[in-house]
Design an enzyme around this catalytic site. Sequence first.
Site, PDB file in Angstrom:
ATOM      1  N   LYS A  96       0.878  -1.170   0.000  1.00  0.00           N
ATOM      2  CA  LYS A  96       0.000   0.000   0.000  1.00  0.00           C
ATOM      3  C   LYS A  96       0.911   1.214   0.000  1.00  0.00           C
ATOM      4  O   LYS A  96       1.614   1.467   0.977  1.00  0.00           O
ATOM      5  CB  LYS A  96      -0.923   0.009   1.211  1.00  0.00           C
ATOM      6  CG  LYS A  96      -1.823   1.237   1.257  1.00  0.00           C
ATOM      7  CD  LYS A  96      -2.519   1.389   2.591  1.00  0.00           C
ATOM      8  CE  LYS A  96      -3.174   2.769   2.650  1.00  0.00           C
ATOM      9  NZ  LYS A  96      -3.721   3.072   3.986  1.00  0.00           N
ATOM     10  N   GLY A 157      -8.236   9.466   9.214  1.00  0.00           N
ATOM     11  CA  GLY A 157      -8.602   9.601  10.608  1.00  0.00           C
ATOM     12  C   GLY A 157      -9.643  10.664  10.905  1.00  0.00           C
ATOM     13  O   GLY A 157      -9.984  10.881  12.066  1.00  0.00           O
ATOM     14  N   ALA A 184      -9.435   5.806   3.587  1.00  0.00           N
ATOM     15  CA  ALA A 184      -9.281   6.974   4.472  1.00  0.00           C
ATOM     16  C   ALA A 184     -10.552   7.797   4.560  1.00  0.00           C
ATOM     17  O   ALA A 184     -11.242   8.031   3.570  1.00  0.00           O
ATOM     18  CB  ALA A 184      -8.127   7.875   4.041  1.00  0.00           C
ATOM     19  N   GLY A 185     -10.846   8.246   5.788  1.00  0.00           N
ATOM     20  CA  GLY A 185     -11.922   9.182   6.047  1.00  0.00           C
ATOM     21  C   GLY A 185     -13.256   8.568   6.417  1.00  0.00           C
ATOM     22  O   GLY A 185     -14.173   9.271   6.831  1.00  0.00           O
ATOM     23  N   ASN A 206      -9.393   1.881   9.310  1.00  0.00           N
ATOM     24  CA  ASN A 206      -8.676   1.519  10.529  1.00  0.00           C
ATOM     25  C   ASN A 206      -9.239   2.255  11.737  1.00  0.00           C
ATOM     26  O   ASN A 206      -9.809   1.673  12.656  1.00  0.00           O
ATOM     27  CB  ASN A 206      -7.186   1.808  10.359  1.00  0.00           C
ATOM     28  CG  ASN A 206      -6.307   1.267  11.471  1.00  0.00           C
ATOM     29  OD1 ASN A 206      -5.096   1.160  11.331  1.00  0.00           O
ATOM     30  ND2 ASN A 206      -6.859   0.897  12.610  1.00  0.00           N
ATOM     31  N   THR A 207      -9.107   3.591  11.728  1.00  0.00           N
ATOM     32  CA  THR A 207      -9.438   4.387  12.901  1.00  0.00           C
ATOM     33  C   THR A 207     -10.878   4.191  13.365  1.00  0.00           C
ATOM     34  O   THR A 207     -11.142   4.111  14.573  1.00  0.00           O
ATOM     35  CB  THR A 207      -9.180   5.881  12.616  1.00  0.00           C
ATOM     36  OG1 THR A 207      -7.851   6.038  12.111  1.00  0.00           O
ATOM     37  CG2 THR A 207      -9.329   6.701  13.880  1.00  0.00           C
TER      38      THR A 207
END
Length: 256
Positions: A96, A157, A184-185, A206-207
């Site tokens: 990645k 995040g 992301a986001g 992830n977050t």
Amino acid sequence: MLEAYGIPFSSRLFLGTALYPSPAIMAEAVRRSGAEVVTVSLRRESGAGREGQAFWSMIRALGVRVLPNTAGCHSVKEAVTTAQMAREVFETNWIKLEVIGDHDTLQPDVFGLVEAARILTADGFEVFPYTTEDLLVGERLLDAGCRVLMPWGAPIGSGRGLNNLYGLRAMRARFPNVPLVIDAGIGLPSHAAQAMELGFDAILLNTAVAKAGDPALMAEAFASAIRAGRQAYEADPMPMRDMAEPSTPVMGLAFR
């Protein structure tokens, strides 16, 4: 079924392994999510001796495919070097690719990203580039040898969801045969479902899971939302209308 670089997957959720309260909670979240791919940072794996080895052993025990990342890299040289080291550690050509250009938004440096992608694909890597929804950048990444694109939904995040629906729709239309993964986001399962309803192929997050009060339960919620969003896309949703349309037939009703 999702396919990336010739590998088929039943799950359309890629899950990160950072920020969890404990490795055990991370492992349970991965299991509950049904994810078949997890992202792993070289920095974590190469951390303090036994801790890194224990983490790698836990990942192996989960039976998932590892997607190493170049998180935190801000130059082409740094990203390429990190990718080469990750290939040695994790024994995979998958990477990645992140080349960060802005400290506040963590927006990709798209110029460095294309250059690094070209170098890595020439070196035998199978690159998953973290990019923006810019169509020309997407074209350049494909020309560089990438066979997957990973546009952001919002800054890493931030949990803001899909900031540019127009741009993401345009990207899906421009590259109908390229696997597109929102990276992301994403903050809520509803954000993930929305992306899947647009026709995106998978979600990497992830977050939103790791920082939830109950990460394992949130991972399961995301898995359900992604399945629902994909099913809705495949079912060919009804078009939006400006005016009402009666759902009950009016033929045969009495009128004065």
